[in-house]
Design an enzyme around this catalytic site. Structure first.
Site, PDB file in Angstrom:
ATOM      1  N   LYS A   1     -22.857 -77.435   7.153  1.00  0.00           N
ATOM      2  CA  LYS A   1     -21.949 -76.372   7.583  1.00  0.00           C
ATOM      3  C   LYS A   1     -21.516 -75.547   6.385  1.00  0.00           C
ATOM      4  O   LYS A   1     -21.073 -76.078   5.364  1.00  0.00           O
ATOM      5  CB  LYS A   1     -20.701 -76.955   8.247  1.00  0.00           C
ATOM      6  CG  LYS A   1     -19.764 -75.871   8.779  1.00  0.00           C
ATOM      7  CD  LYS A   1     -18.561 -76.478   9.466  1.00  0.00           C
ATOM      8  CE  LYS A   1     -17.384 -76.619   8.525  1.00  0.00           C
ATOM      9  NZ  LYS A   1     -16.448 -75.496   8.510  1.00  0.00           N
TER      10      LYS A   1
ATOM     11  N   ASP B   1     -20.056 -71.321  10.055  1.00  0.00           N
ATOM     12  CA  ASP B   1     -18.715 -71.379  10.650  1.00  0.00           C
ATOM     13  C   ASP B   1     -17.919 -70.146  10.233  1.00  0.00           C
ATOM     14  O   ASP B   1     -17.095 -70.209   9.325  1.00  0.00           O
ATOM     15  CB  ASP B   1     -18.032 -72.670  10.187  1.00  0.00           C
ATOM     16  CG  ASP B   1     -16.708 -72.906  10.897  1.00  0.00           C
ATOM     17  OD1 ASP B   1     -16.467 -72.276  11.949  1.00  0.00           O
ATOM     18  OD2 ASP B   1     -15.923 -73.730  10.393  1.00  0.00           O
TER      19      ASP B   1
ATOM     20  N   LYS C   1     -16.209 -68.158  12.559  1.00  0.00           N
ATOM     21  CA  LYS C   1     -15.087 -67.950  13.504  1.00  0.00           C
ATOM     22  C   LYS C   1     -14.879 -66.465  13.807  1.00  0.00           C
ATOM     23  O   LYS C   1     -13.803 -65.900  13.589  1.00  0.00           O
ATOM     24  CB  LYS C   1     -13.812 -68.592  12.976  1.00  0.00           C
ATOM     25  CG  LYS C   1     -13.915 -70.114  12.839  1.00  0.00           C
ATOM     26  CD  LYS C   1     -12.562 -70.748  12.573  1.00  0.00           C
ATOM     27  CE  LYS C   1     -12.633 -72.265  12.534  1.00  0.00           C
ATOM     28  NZ  LYS C   1     -13.365 -72.813  11.390  1.00  0.00           N
TER      29      LYS C   1
ATOM     30  N   ASP D   1     -13.422 -60.323  17.246  1.00  0.00           N
ATOM     31  CA  ASP D   1     -13.266 -58.873  17.128  1.00  0.00           C
ATOM     32  C   ASP D   1     -13.640 -58.265  18.473  1.00  0.00           C
ATOM     33  O   ASP D   1     -13.876 -59.000  19.444  1.00  0.00           O
ATOM     34  CB  ASP D   1     -14.162 -58.353  15.984  1.00  0.00           C
ATOM     35  CG  ASP D   1     -13.567 -57.106  15.316  1.00  0.00           C
ATOM     36  OD1 ASP D   1     -13.122 -56.193  16.052  1.00  0.00           O
ATOM     37  OD2 ASP D   1     -13.559 -57.042  14.075  1.00  0.00           O
TER      38      ASP D   1
ATOM     39  N   THR E   1      -6.646 -76.292  14.926  1.00  0.00           N
ATOM     40  CA  THR E   1      -5.908 -77.562  14.814  1.00  0.00           C
ATOM     41  C   THR E   1      -4.733 -77.424  13.847  1.00  0.00           C
ATOM     42  O   THR E   1      -3.870 -78.289  13.806  1.00  0.00           O
ATOM     43  CB  THR E   1      -6.840 -78.692  14.355  1.00  0.00           C
ATOM     44  OG1 THR E   1      -7.614 -78.226  13.253  1.00  0.00           O
ATOM     45  CG2 THR E   1      -7.758 -79.118  15.459  1.00  0.00           C
TER      46      THR E   1
ATOM     47  N   ARG F   1     -14.826 -83.582   3.071  1.00  0.00           N
ATOM     48  CA  ARG F   1     -14.442 -84.291   1.850  1.00  0.00           C
ATOM     49  C   ARG F   1     -14.854 -85.755   1.749  1.00  0.00           C
ATOM     50  O   ARG F   1     -15.199 -86.200   0.645  1.00  0.00           O
ATOM     51  CB  ARG F   1     -12.934 -84.113   1.615  1.00  0.00           C
ATOM     52  CG  ARG F   1     -12.603 -82.701   1.175  1.00  0.00           C
ATOM     53  CD  ARG F   1     -11.161 -82.345   1.388  1.00  0.00           C
ATOM     54  NE  ARG F   1     -10.867 -82.184   2.804  1.00  0.00           N
ATOM     55  CZ  ARG F   1      -9.679 -81.841   3.283  1.00  0.00           C
ATOM     56  NH1 ARG F   1      -8.668 -81.647   2.458  1.00  0.00           N
ATOM     57  NH2 ARG F   1      -9.505 -81.692   4.577  1.00  0.00           N
TER      58      ARG F   1
HETATM   59  O1  C5P Z   1     -13.000 -82.160   4.458  1.00  0.00           O
HETATM   60  P1  C5P Z   1     -12.918 -82.254   5.950  1.00  0.00           P
HETATM   61  O2  C5P Z   1     -13.742 -83.396   6.529  1.00  0.00           O
HETATM   62  O3  C5P Z   1     -11.501 -82.264   6.457  1.00  0.00           O
HETATM   63  O4  C5P Z   1     -13.610 -80.899   6.446  1.00  0.00           O
HETATM   64  C1  C5P Z   1     -13.677 -80.563   7.777  1.00  0.00           C
HETATM   65  C2  C5P Z   1     -14.400 -79.270   7.936  1.00  0.00           C
HETATM   66  O5  C5P Z   1     -14.263 -78.830   9.276  1.00  0.00           O
HETATM   67  C3  C5P Z   1     -13.874 -78.126   7.078  1.00  0.00           C
HETATM   68  O6  C5P Z   1     -14.977 -77.317   6.752  1.00  0.00           O
HETATM   69  C4  C5P Z   1     -12.909 -77.412   7.980  1.00  0.00           C
HETATM   70  O7  C5P Z   1     -12.850 -76.036   7.674  1.00  0.00           O
HETATM   71  C5  C5P Z   1     -13.574 -77.598   9.336  1.00  0.00           C
HETATM   72  N1  C5P Z   1     -12.678 -77.529  10.478  1.00  0.00           N
HETATM   73  C6  C5P Z   1     -11.594 -78.362  10.674  1.00  0.00           C
HETATM   74  N2  C5P Z   1     -10.822 -78.259  11.796  1.00  0.00           N
HETATM   75  C7  C5P Z   1     -11.108 -77.351  12.695  1.00  0.00           C
HETATM   76  C8  C5P Z   1     -12.200 -76.507  12.527  1.00  0.00           C
HETATM   77  C9  C5P Z   1     -12.969 -76.643  11.401  1.00  0.00           C
HETATM   78  O8  C5P Z   1     -11.317 -79.205   9.858  1.00  0.00           O
HETATM   79  N3  C5P Z   1     -10.374 -77.278  13.785  1.00  0.00           N
END
Ligand code: C5P
Length: 232
Positions: free
Chosen positions: A35, A60, A62, A65, A120, A211
């Site tokens: 992603k 991603d 998002k 528009d 979220t 992460r």
């Molecule tokens: O590091 P982590 O596992 O928290 O990353 C989650 C990924 O998913 C990030 O790229 C974040 O932008 C994305 N994301 C999220 N919650 C959402 C939509 C996307 O954490 N509702």
């Protein structure tokens, strides 16, 4: 388990092409997609994506528009052959339909369109402040239905929403869940989390993990361990 196969997506949240290339190569054996988000795309544009080679990408962005602009953005992305692209369900049915029509130009290999419902990062109070009196779960379901009716292929949803959406919408929507934390790893800024096993069992088709993979001492091993946990 839900009986559905569940794949792993590594979120490469970096603005740096070299770092994305390194991580992408490391996780490739265990991840069906990587992603890339606004941070990477704003910094590097289409050239940055091309620099990753033929790795399948979940883009991603998002998008949100007017229909004409979103359709134009989708058309502009098609040569990059992203496997999935995100857009906000709150953009409305006409925007989603325009995006789907634009994507259809790529035929069978078109990008799958995933709708984001309620971010979220919005809690009850923050959602109320935008004029939505319903609790977040009700708004998630309302926007999910709207998006699927308007031609979305699936939804991005927090782990606690996966089972609810699967039960309400049936087997068709692709459900993609971020907020995944293997047992024992730091939650960081994610509040609504689940383990890989639990999210897969709830009916997710793809798990997005950032992460816990990218900040691991050995990202390749971290991705492989999660892949093994969800079966594959
Ligand atoms: O590091 P982590 O596992 O928290 O990353 C989650 C990924 O998913 C990030 O790229 C974040 O932008 C994305 N994301 C999220 N919650 C959402 C939509 C996307 O954490 N509702």
């Amino acid at each position: 388990m839900s009986g559905r196969p569940c794949g792993l997506i590594a979120a490469l949240d970096t603005p740096e092409v070299a770092a994305a290339q390194r991580l992408s190569a490391a996780v490739r054996p265990s991840c069906g997609l990587v992603k890339l988000g606004l941070e990477f795309f704003a910094a590097n544009g289409p050239a940055g994506l091309r620099a990753l080679g033929d790795v399948p990408v979940f883009l991603d962005l998002k998008l949100h528009d007017i229909p004409n602009t979103v359709a134009g953005a989708i058309r502009a992305l098609l040569p990059l052959r992203p496997r999935m692209v995100t857009l906000h369900a709150g953009g409305g049915a006409a925007m989603l339909r325009a995006a789907r029509e634009a994507a259809e130009a790529a035929g069978e290999s078109r990008p799958r369109l995933l709708a984001v419902t309620v971010l979220t990062s919005l809690d009850d109070a923050a959602l109320r402040a935008t004029g939505i009196a319903d609790p977040p779960a009700a708004q998630v379901l309302r926007l999910a239905r709207l998006a699927m009716d308007a031609g979305a292929d699936g939804l991005v949803c927090a782990p606690p929403e996966v089972a609810m959406l699967r039960a309400a919408l049936g087997p068709l929507p692709l459900l993609v869940a971020p907020g995944i934390r293997p047992a024992g790893s730091a939650a960081g800024d994610q509040a609504r989390i689940a383990t890989p096993r639990a999210a897969a069992a709830a009916g997710a088709d793809w798990l997005v993990v950032g992460r816990p993979i990218t900040e691991a001492a050995d990202p390749r091993a971290a991705a492989a361990a999660i892949r093994a946990e969800i079966g594959g």
